[in-house]
Scaffold this active site. Structure first.
Site, PDB file in Angstrom:
ATOM      1  CD1 TRP A  81       2.663  -1.387  -2.175  1.00 32.77           C
ATOM      2  CD2 TRP A  81       2.227  -2.810  -0.515  1.00 32.77           C
ATOM      3  NE1 TRP A  81       2.054  -0.673  -1.163  1.00 32.77           N
ATOM      4  CE2 TRP A  81       1.783  -1.513  -0.125  1.00 32.77           C
ATOM      5  CE3 TRP A  81       2.056  -3.861   0.377  1.00 32.77           C
ATOM      6  CZ2 TRP A  81       1.177  -1.256   1.110  1.00 32.77           C
ATOM      7  CZ3 TRP A  81       1.448  -3.594   1.617  1.00 32.77           C
ATOM      8  CH2 TRP A  81       1.023  -2.307   1.960  1.00 32.77           C
ATOM      9  CG  ASP A  82      -1.720  -1.647  -4.765  1.00 33.73           C
ATOM     10  OD1 ASP A  82      -0.665  -1.301  -4.188  1.00 33.73           O
ATOM     11  OD2 ASP A  82      -2.575  -0.845  -5.165  1.00 33.73           O
ATOM     12  CD  GLU A 138       2.415   5.662  -0.449  1.00 40.82           C
ATOM     13  OE1 GLU A 138       1.320   6.191  -0.760  1.00 40.82           O
ATOM     14  OE2 GLU A 138       3.101   4.989  -1.239  1.00 40.82           O
ATOM     15  CE  LYS A 191      -2.094   7.733   0.468  1.00 35.79           C
ATOM     16  NZ  LYS A 191      -0.967   7.571  -0.495  1.00 35.79           N
ATOM     17  CD  GLN A 192      -1.828   2.133   2.506  1.00 30.60           C
ATOM     18  OE1 GLN A 192      -1.565   2.867   1.576  1.00 30.60           O
ATOM     19  NE2 GLN A 192      -1.977   0.840   2.359  1.00 30.60           N
TER      20      GLN A 192
END
Lengths: 768, 768
Positions: free
Chosen positions: B359-360, B490, B602-603
């Protein structure tokens, strides 16, 4: 159900007729074992058809390098696996130059297998016509001796039916064996010596990495029409193979028999002693006795086991066969004499699950062994965990816990964790609870506190420390929560506040603190030793108490039940009855995420808590929870029906209880889960025993007394079982709606029957 | 940070001095690519030290058999991997009988690598003394041609420094290549032909299973002191190898050079055409031009790319180098000319992540390509997903969805899912949202609605159908919930009601319904076609609307923020600042369960939603959520700092924005994550571009207008960038607190600057 070819019989498992499709299933169902070793019912002669070869030695394992798709920190490097051991049963049979191979025979008739559970032997008889036209009658009997547990014996008889022939028997040993489930196709065995000495042959092999030394051995004798023949054998030796070839002329109608004795000697039992010498000793004993006398000893040994552990059921031969099959397999797997051993989910019947120890032992098996064996056996099972306490502490350290917190492994051989699915390995932590519960259960049943003061308290402290550290204080709830767990229902992963886990955690802490207090008061010396060893302090116990006293339990006001976990009511609550049957079993039909977000329950979860902590709740509570959760339960774990059978019986739902009973007792015989060819479900078999004794019989310990509340399914005329309660045996016979009790012992005993005291005198039949 | 050996330079990546420990890192950092192929900066000559060889061909992959520890229903059988391709760069160099090998040289000096980003070439120079005492000066230049994208060129020069010598060059091709990350040690390549024709050599090989035919080829010329020598070569051919051996006497101080041209022709581009003939054509073009002219074309091609996509930063050379490195690598990886290709997380620099599409692409890469290339490039990226729609529908069907619901794969090469972690593969379903968002984003930026009416609406319908079916109606909440998901963060798995996922799902449905309506009103013919093709009905859209209108969003009253997921407030909310530094990075220090129950992010997760749907929320909202979540964010994903940089800039927290910018732009150059030797983080490089253009530059589309709100970090004197907006180029220059704009185009354009209209005329500099 998948397969239903086993003949109903009270004492034997019988297959009639040869069906290649059933070979692997029958290899599982007709497995034999003697606690020290076990094997699938593979044919002795070569078989070129589809087969799953398996021979296993108790406690001999191999740490197979872990295979995962995506590594997670904390995973163990190795998965300890039960080892497929060298083959000692093999006998090549050649008639007039043509190999006997049931896969290539032109005709097979009168094929029959029997596993005689009463006497502990397995036989196979058939008539076959070989590709060369020779017809033979074959009869094979095999058993693994309880008397000399390093020895197995085979009598292989061939009778030519249509000609005089030359029969060649070539018994062999083969250590070129691999596990079916090897991760990286590694060799697990290193063979160091292959030798023949006289009529005996030996293969010395050790396991790679674990360095278990073993000697696989054999000695054979040939009989012609019942008379021993002295024909010498031709010997062949290869790298991992040795055979002795016997050739015998046999007249039409005459019978040639090979008696083969074989087995294993293992360094686990002989230390640094010479394993070949040990094998020679075992063989000498066996051959001096001979096949028939050894078989007679086998009958006697099994008679002794059955005398104590048999359950009779009259009026329902399939139910009778089911419970005996379960009791028989449990005794084949584990006899309780060695505290280094335990009960693998597949026993000696397959490789699945790695053959290691799960929480099944504490949750399901200990009650059976406690009530049908000397209490030392259950104590040995408890001691197994005590011996692994340091490893459990190290396991917890790997996951970030400290100060002696212990997390017992999900799967183990030697105390080290060897499972590698994060949602199980790291999160199915309720296993710790079952291990603590077994300590409580053992003391409750046996009255033997010495295990707790000598060893158990240290285990309880380690477990209580784990729960204290594992709980999180939620400011939002102003209570302690336990985040990210998998409960007994493995169809939920990484949930918050699984009720069973939270409840068990609270109980573990409270029970540990109570025992710490009791040991302090009553066993001062042990207390001092344990305080020194564990470094437990008042401030730490205060922290523990704080967690236990303020544990959060998810609950639904609307349904007036505890919730399996936070968020359970967000699910689409369609009952199993309303689920399209084509979708079952969901573990084969649905992707994992769909299972996880469904309400479906693999095995008792909240209800497992109601089973363990029954006396914390009213029957009305139980009923409410049973009515709420059972309709969502798919029973896709072998461990599910037994607990539900017990609770249905308690709720007087005898039809449901009976249905669950059949499902648990004939799970493998009728292959409900379509997987019996992989091996038997050994640990759930102890649940079957519980369904009768605790379910129908209503056995409990109440106020330190044995208590019963017998009920009987309408399909049965009567049933009986025995319980070894504190060195006296109580025989329970339930007929119609009446129960009678016979005490085999020396001291009078008061029991409870439906809550009322009943005084039993030795050797008298008592009833209310 | 782990390594910090790259010299600061505005236009080049430079390493000085030879350090064996850095070889693998430099192989990643000095990687070259031209969109059609790419390779790590491996040495041409043999190197016996530690190295990670890698050469890759765009779109050529292999479906490696899945490896998992525990199989879950729904897992794909295969994981499509970028293939390590045959080696065409190899040149064995032997001086007076001794091989040149930097690992065995007795002395190495003046070692220098340069990746010249401005001109698109990579060079290596050094002096080395061989074990035989001969000292040589070596200079190598290599590039992959943008002009002829099947061709790479190497000039390898050797000058003996202390004697007259004999130099042997033996350029070779080698197709005996394996992936480092093969699951089962399979061969991926089957070599079918190895041949030499004149000065050229060819290896025909096809990939196993996928049957991509390739021809790897080479042609070399030797020059002595600048003059071409005609010495014929000795040829060697093996099963998977061919070499041409050139021997040349070289006087002390004289220079011998080998020019090697090589590369791949692939059936993907030539259909059933003869790949050797195609290779001969490419070689003919290349050799006719010669090394220098081809290099001149390379300079020109890169100048064209930089002309549009360069970002200048003055006063901060490390920041300048960082952004150019990111832009350079993005252009090396993907040039947007082929809608079958996409942007793998490691580009052509390593094997990790399988080299497939994540999906990046939609979440991070499309804005970069949209603003720095012709809009066809972004459209190609969108069309890639349209082409995979049927596969996405099949993927959803495997997971139990129906009626055209589409779940795009987490990881793919050809549209099929190839990831196999249940918590990602089955549950990180928000990827569907990014794919829909990219359609919206493309239209918003380009104004090109034709993609939606022609293709995109079908994608939107498939995605909306998925969300409608995936949501569950919770009676308990009287709203729709989405159970069992993994959000962008994640470090949470299988959570309920991840706010980002729920919000995206609602938006996807609403957006799809709006577009369906718009197409109905404005593109009747397309509407008719799509309704027929998809079978979408009013009753279905009503169901969708019901879900979107009644979606549940977890929220904390106390903190006045949306909650990342249900239960987030049960966590122990200790900020990263208060976390013991020895525990970082937690993904290396903590077991997975500990990470999951921690609050650490994480992000961007909730903040990713605030990034995508910025205009749905006020700045105060953003600030509240930023202040709540950023302190728990560990930024252990390469995709994290860029989004935080943009939001910090928006909140006028320029120091924090700058810090995040450095972290994203120099992630690989300074090796923040200690893993650069595995390859570069290509997709997050597009995030770096966003940090400047959208973060510092404040670029948005507002009311169909390009809008800016430029800010400048105090460390910078000025910065500039260009944006291709609807076929006109707007150059933005920010100096001190002032911004000026230059329109390169033909039509006047009104933009917004800090919310106020600014009229730009072609070729004029405008400012407020």
């Amino acid at each position: 159900m998948n397969q239903d070819y086993i003949k109903a019989d009270a004492w034997s498992i019988i297959e009639e007729g040869f069906d290649k499709e059933q070979v692997k299933s029958s290899e599982s169902l007709f497995s034999i074992g003697n606690g020290a070793m076990g094997q699938r019912a593979n044919f002795e002669e070569r078989y070129s058809g589809d087969t799953f070869q398996g021979s296993y030695i108790a406690g001999v394992y191999y740490p197979d390098k872990t295979r995962v798709g995506w590594w997670k920190n904390g995973y163990p490097e190795y998965f300890a696996k039960v080892l497929n051991a060298p083959n000692w049963i093999g006998i090549d049979v050649v008639v007039n130059g043509t190999a006997l191979d049931l896969n290539s025979c032109t005709e097979i008739s009168d094929f029959r297998r029997e596993l005689n559970m009463k006497e502990g032997w397995y036989s196979r008889t058939f008539r076959a016509t070989l590709p060369n036209g020779i017809a033979v009658q074959v009869a094979v009997t095999r058993f693994l001796s309880l008397e000399i547990d390093e020895i197995g014996a085979i009598a292989f008889e061939v009778t030519p039916l249509n000609d005089d022939v030359e029969v060649v028997f070539e018994p062999y040993l083969d250590s070129g064996i691999k596990n079916h489930d090897t991760n990286w196709d590694d060799q697990f065995w290193n063979t160091t010596k292959v030798t023949s000495i006289g009529a005996q042959a030996f293969i010395a092999a050790h396991t790679m990495k674990t360095n278990f030394d073993t000697c696989t051995f054999m000695e054979s004798k040939v009989y012609y029409n019942g008379r021993h023949t002295d024909t010498p054998s031709e010997k062949t030796t290869k790298d991992t193979y040795v055979s002795h070839r016997y050739t015998q002329k046999v007249s039409q109608g005459g019978t040639v028999a090979l008696h083969k004795f074989g087995g294993y000697t293992v360094s686990r039992n002989h230390g640094t002693g010479d394993l070949i010498e040990a094998a020679q000793e075992a063989l000498q004993k066996a051959t001096e006795l001979g096949f028939e006398s050894l078989l007679e000893l086998q009958r006697n040994a099994w008679a002794t086991i059955w005398e104590m552990s048999d359950i009779t059921i009259s009026g329902d031969v399939k139910a009778q066969q089911g419970i005996r099959f379960n009791i028989f397999q449990l005794n084949q797997t584990y006899l309780g004499t060695d505290s280094r051993l335990n009960i693998g989910p597949k026993g000696f019947t397959g490789e699945k699950y790695g053959g290691s120890t799960y929480w099944d032992t504490e949750a399901y098996c200990i009650p059976f062994y406690m009530a049908t064996k000397d209490q030392k056996v259950a104590r040995n099972l408890l001691q197994y965990r005590y011996n692994h306490l340091q490893k459990a502490i190290e396991n917890a350290e790997k996951l970030g816990f400290s100060n002696g917190a212990a997390l017992y492994p999900m799967v183990t051989m030697n105390g080290e964790e060897c499972h590698n699915e994060w949602e199980i390995t790291f999160e199915e932590i309720h296993r710790n609870g079952a291990i603590a519960f077994a300590i409580y259960n053992y003391y409750r049943f046996t009255g033997d506190y010495s295990y707790i003061s000598e060893m158990g308290l240290e285990v309880l402290i380690g477990i209580a420390r784990f729960w204290q550290q594992r709980a999180t204080f939620s400011k939002d709830k102003d209570q302690y929560v336990i985040l990210g767990v998998t409960g007994p229902n493995e169809y939920e992963n990484n949930v918050n506040n699984n009720w069973y886990t939270n409840y068990t955690a609270k109980w573990c802490i409270s029970y540990a603190l109570e025992q710490l207090q009791k040991v302090k008061e009553e066993y001062a010396q042990d207390h001092a030793r344990i305080v020194t060893k564990t470094g437990i302090t008042d401030s730490e116990t205060a922290l523990m108490k704080e967690v236990a006293d303020n544990m959060y339990f998810p609950r639904s006001k609307e349904h007036d039940v505890f919730l399996q976990q936070d968020g359970f009511l967000d699910k689409e609550l369609i009952t199993v009855a309303d689920l399209d049957k084509t979708q079952r079993p969901i573990n084969q039909k649905w992707s994992w995420d769909r299972i996880l977000r469904s309400p479906y329950i693999k095995q008792a979860d909240v209800l497992q808590g109601f089973y363990f902590f029954e006396d914390h709740f009213t029957v009305e509570d139980l009923e409410k929870h049973f009515d709420f959760y059972e309709p969502f339960t798919v029973h896709e774990s072998s461990l599910s029906p037994c607990v539900h059978s017990i609770q249905a019986a308690k709720l007087d739902r005898m039809d449901q209880a009976y249905e669950f009973y059949l499902r648990t007792s004939r799970l493998d015989l009728d292959d409900y889960n379509k997987e019996v060819e992989e091996g038997l479900h050994i640990t759930s078999m102890a649940g079957t025993w519980m369904s009768i004794v605790e379910g129908f019989g209503g056995m409990r310990i109440v106020d330190d007394m044995l208590s019963f509340a017998p009920k009987i399914p309408e399909q049965w005329e009567s049933y009986s079982f025995k319980v070894n309660f504190r060195d006296q045996i109580v025989k329970v016979m339930v007929e119609n709606q009446e129960a009678s009790f016979t005490l085999e012992g020396t001291r009078p005993l008061t029991i409870l029957l439906h809550g009322k005291p009943l005084h039993l005198n030795p050797e008298e039949v008592s009833t209310l």
